[in-house]
Structure formats: C-alpha cells, structure tokens
Motif scaffolding. Structure first.
Motif, short mmCIF file in Angstrom:
data_model
loop_
_atom_site.label_atom_id
_atom_site.label_comp_id
_atom_site.label_asym_id
_atom_site.label_seq_id
_atom_site.Cartn_x
_atom_site.Cartn_y
_atom_site.Cartn_z
N ILE A 57 0.86 -1.20 0.00
CA ILE A 57 0.00 0.00 0.00
C ILE A 57 0.88 1.23 0.00
O ILE A 57 1.81 1.32 0.81
N SER A 89 -1.53 3.67 9.64
CA SER A 89 -1.11 2.33 10.01
C SER A 89 -2.12 1.70 10.98
O SER A 89 -2.48 0.52 10.86
N PHE A 136 -5.11 0.61 8.96
CA PHE A 136 -4.85 -0.63 8.20
C PHE A 136 -4.92 -1.84 9.13
O PHE A 136 -5.49 -2.87 8.79
N CYS A 182 -8.18 -3.33 9.74
CA CYS A 182 -8.86 -3.94 8.58
C CYS A 182 -8.39 -5.37 8.31
O CYS A 182 -8.86 -6.02 7.40
N SER A 236 -10.73 -7.14 3.10
CA SER A 236 -9.79 -6.32 3.87
C SER A 236 -9.33 -5.11 3.06
O SER A 236 -9.28 -3.98 3.56
N LEU A 237 -8.98 -5.35 1.79
CA LEU A 237 -8.46 -4.24 0.98
C LEU A 237 -9.55 -3.23 0.66
O LEU A 237 -9.29 -2.03 0.56
N LYS A 266 -11.91 -2.45 2.69
CA LYS A 266 -11.99 -1.64 3.91
C LYS A 266 -10.84 -0.64 3.94
O LYS A 266 -11.03 0.53 4.31
N ILE A 267 -9.66 -1.07 3.57
CA ILE A 267 -8.49 -0.18 3.58
C ILE A 267 -8.71 1.00 2.64
O ILE A 267 -8.43 2.16 2.98
N LEU A 299 -10.41 4.33 3.53
CA LEU A 299 -9.68 5.44 4.16
C LEU A 299 -9.68 6.68 3.26
O LEU A 299 -9.67 7.81 3.74
#
Ligand code: C2E
Ligand code: MG
Ligand code: MG
Length: 414
Positions: free
Chosen positions: A16, A41, A44, A47, A75-76, A78-79, A82
């Motif tokens: 990322i 961080s 992340f 997530c 997960s990604l 959710k990331i 941001l």
C-alpha cells in the motif's frame, strides 16, 4: 516475512502506498507527518485479521502479508475506505512550542498485490511483481487496487522501451517532422500543413508516433516531445512562410497534459516572439479529451493563445465526449472530423448524417471544418455536398518530407 517462505504456506502480499504523503507533509511538517502515518497504520491494522501481518516498508509504503485463509478482497476494500474519510488530528507544528493546531487530512492510496506461490516462487520475484502491480495502480484514477499478471509486466517493459527510445532520440536528434498538406476542398488550394513527428533510428528504421506518443503521455516525456516539436516546427516553417504571400497555417499536435498545464500559453507566446514568428500562422491541435484533465486551465490557455492570434483546432472531433456547450464556449477556429467517421462515409447513412451535422454545427459556431483521413474521390464528393471547408488525407497527399513541403509552399506563393 521470510519465515512464511521457509514454511512454504501460500499467502498474498499487498503493498500500500500513500500517494499524497508529500503534499500532506508539506502541509503539516515532518513531525506531524509521522502522526499521520501512524493514524493510517492504525487504520490498516483494524482492517486485517490477527493471522495477517502489517509492516511499514519505506517512508510511505506498507506491506501486508495475508494468511491463506484471509478474505483479502474484503480487507483491501476496507483499507480503500480510508480515501473517503476525512481524518482530523491535533498537532503542534513546532516541537519546541506546545501550541496545538487542528488539521483535516484526506489520504490517496494505491495498492499492488501478488500471490505466493501462484505469481512467484521466491522472495525477490514476489517483491518485483508487487512493485509492478503498485506502479500500475498509481496510474489509475478509478480502480487503484491492482493484482499482478504477466500482461502488466509486458506493458511495463514496452513502456520502459519507449521511454528509452524517446530519451535517446531527444539526446541524439533522431526525431524529425513530416508535413501533411491541408487543402481547400473547392479549389484544392494549400491551406497549410500538419506536422507529424517520426523517429529515425541509426539503422534507418522509422518508428511511428503510434508507438511512442501513447507511452510518452503516460510518462512526462510528452512535455519534452511537445517542446521539441513546437520549436522545430516554428524554425522550419519560418522558411516556408518567408516566400508565401497568403497565410499558410502550421498545425502542431499538443498533448492533453500540456494544454491543461499552467504556463503553457506563456511558453508558446514566448517561443513565437523569440523566433519572430507570425502567431496567425501557428495552429495548436488539441484533442477532445484535453478537456477532461483540467477544463479550467485548458480554457485559460486557449483564451490566452487566441488573444495573441494563435489558432486552435479541435483534433479527432466526433470520437470523444465534448459537449456542444463546452465547444460553444471555446474560441476554437477549426474542427477536425476524425478519420473513423470519414472511413465509412460512403457506406453508412448514419455516418454521413453525423458528418453533415458536425459541419453545420461547426459553421454555426463560426468554426471552419476539416475532414481528415480522406482517401478517395467518393468521400471528396460527399464532403463537397456538405460544404466542408478543408480536407487532409492520402487522396491528395500523404505526409511529406520538409524539403517537399518547402517546395509546395513556395509553389503556392507563385
Ligand atoms: P492525428 O493528429 O490525428 O494525425 C493524423 C494521423 O492520420 C497521422 O498519423 C497521419 O499520417 C494519418 N493520416 C492522415 N491522412 C491519412 C489517410 O488518408 N489515411 C490514413 N490511413 N492515415 C492518414 P501519424 O503521423 O502516424 O500520427 C498518429 C497520431 O500520433 C496523431 O494523430 C497524433 O495524435 C500523434 N502525433 C503525431 N505527431 C505528433 C506530435 O508531434 N506531437 C504529439 N503530441 N502527437 C503527435
Ligand atoms: Mg492531429
Ligand atoms: Mg486526428
């Protein structure tokens, strides 16, 4: 991280990058920048699962090693959320001074992914693959989560090859210009020329712009190419214009990146003035998609150039999404109907109607209209009935060398 390789368990590696971190740092200072990284961080970490591992790599890049049973996609997703959040935080700009300031920050992320062992069987390769995927993600405007595949690598190699060729051509003077004549449709009188770049390698082979212009548009090398072409076109065509009594137009293709960048108009005006070139003889060709980049700056540049006497043509017209309202508000003096519409003008009533409408619309807007890629007499006849002003195409002339263009322009003067 390397433990997992030793164990040999499958995993997914995601890299990322916080793309706008430089801007953020500039806004709040390095000390506070660290705080912002910590916030990212922490986000992340929230997530991913306990089975996954998060690492901070270089300044602005993080790596996640996803366990084989983890739901990577969720997960990604959710990331990436941001990016939609506005993160508020309190900091003091000066560590010596305890005055607290408040700031809201938006993050811009890109993520590259590679899978072990599907994409790579060793540590070095998986890191290289994740880097390739990340580089592609950084160039996207929409989907910025990219998984490695072989095509990405081929594309990257082609890009690197084109970049090398452009850099070397600029250094060693391998570029040159061809000139394609444009004529009035009624009397076949020379209107002027469109300059078209070519690259001649030392082995004598000619490389078409179709290979290096799209690549140059991805890297910033297009700015250097445009500068080179403008200077060369102005210098070479000065000789053509010396003998012609009537105005002869030299049309130069300019990329979307340039026309939508601040200071472009001033740069062109400066070049014209230094070369003592008649501004009315220079035409800048921009494509419809130029408007997507930054409409405001594009319009500003066009207005400044027009006020100075430079002409503006809208290239490849009829293929993009420019609205009539947008074109109406621009001081464009020429619409260039794209070859793809002219190609089927004999066989398709729809295309004929479209071309007819574009010509009428152009005239209503006080623009002249040129059809490009005209290849036969039948197309010429149809365009005549629609009152098209000019044509450019193999039917009357392919692009020609500078010396031939010089001769043609001097014939016009006779
Ligand atoms: P473009 O500006 O739309 O240029 C027209 C292209 O159609 C040229 O190809 C020209 O040679 C070709 N063409 C003209 N008449 C005919 C015809 O009757 N039949 C056929 N089959 N083709 C015809 P070229 O020179 O390969 O250029 C391709 C594209 O590369 C240009 O499209 C333009 O987008 C870009 N390009 C060329 N030179 C430059 C340059 O100096 N700077 C920039 N930024 N882009 C350039
Ligand atoms: Mg063009
Ligand atoms: Mg075109």
């Amino acid at each position: 991280m390397e433990d997992k390789f030793l164990i040999g368990k499958p995993f997914t590696l995601a890299c990322i990058e916080i793309m706008n971190f430089k801007n953020i740092n500039g806004m709040v200072g390095i000390q506070a920048g660290d705080l912002i990284l910590k916030k990212a961080s922490g986000f992340f970490k929230g997530c991913i699962t306990d089975e996954d591992r998060l690492y901070r790599m270089t300044g602005v890049t993080f790596m996640i090693v996803f366990d084989e049973n983890s739901d990577v996609e969720t997960s990604l997703k959710k990331i990436m959320e941001l990016e939609k959040k506005q993160v508020d935080f309190v900091y003091s700009k000066d560590p010596e001074n305890s005055v607290q300031e408040e700031q809201t920050v938006c993050y811009k992320l890109a993520i590259g992914i590679s899978k072990f062992p599907d994409d790579a069987k060793d540590f070095t390769t998986i890191i290289r693959h994740v880097d390739i995927a990340l580089a592609h993600a950084q160039n996207q405007t929409e989907n910025k989560v990219i998984t490695y595949n072989e095509e990405l690598e081929k594309e990257q190699q082609k890009q690197a090859e084109a970049d090398r060729l452009i850099t070397e051509s600029l250094e060693k003077d391998w570029f040159y210009l061809m000139y394609q004549p444009q004529f009035t449709l009624e009397e076949k009188k020379l209107r002027g020329f469109e300059t078209l770049i070519r690259c001649k390698k030392p082995d004598g082979s000619i490389v078409s712009p179709a290979f290096f212009i799209p690549a140059a548009e991805k890297s910033n090398l297009i700015l250097k190419i445009d500068d080179y072409v403008l200077k060369r076109a102005i210098n070479e065509s000065k000789k053509m214009l010396e003998k012609t009594q009537e105005l002869c137009t030299i049309s130069v293709n300019i990329s979307a990146k340039n026309i939508s960048s601040e200071g472009f108009a001033e740069k062109v005006i400066d070049l014209i003035e230094k070369a003592n070139f008649q501004p009315e003889c220079l035409e800048i060709e921009i494509t419809e998609y130029s408007f997507v980049e930054s409409l405001e700056v594009t319009v500003e540049n066009i207005n400044k150039l027009r006020a100075h006497g430079v002409q503006i043509a809208l290239d490849d017209f009829g293929t993009g999404y420019t609205s009539i309202a947008q074109v109406m508000n621009l001081p464009v003096n020429l619409l260039k109907i794209d070859k793809s519409l002219i190609d089927e003008i004999e066989s398709s009533q729809k295309k004929r109607n479209l071309v007819n409408s574009i010509i009428s619309m152009g005239h209503i807007m006080n623009c002249e209209v040129i059809s490009e890629g005209v290849e036969n007499e039948q197309q010429l006849d149809i365009l005549r009935t629609y009152d098209c002003d000019f044509i450019q195409g193999y039917v009357w002339s392919k692009p020609i060398e500078y010396n031939a263009a010089l001769e043609l322009s001097h014939d016009k003067a006779k």
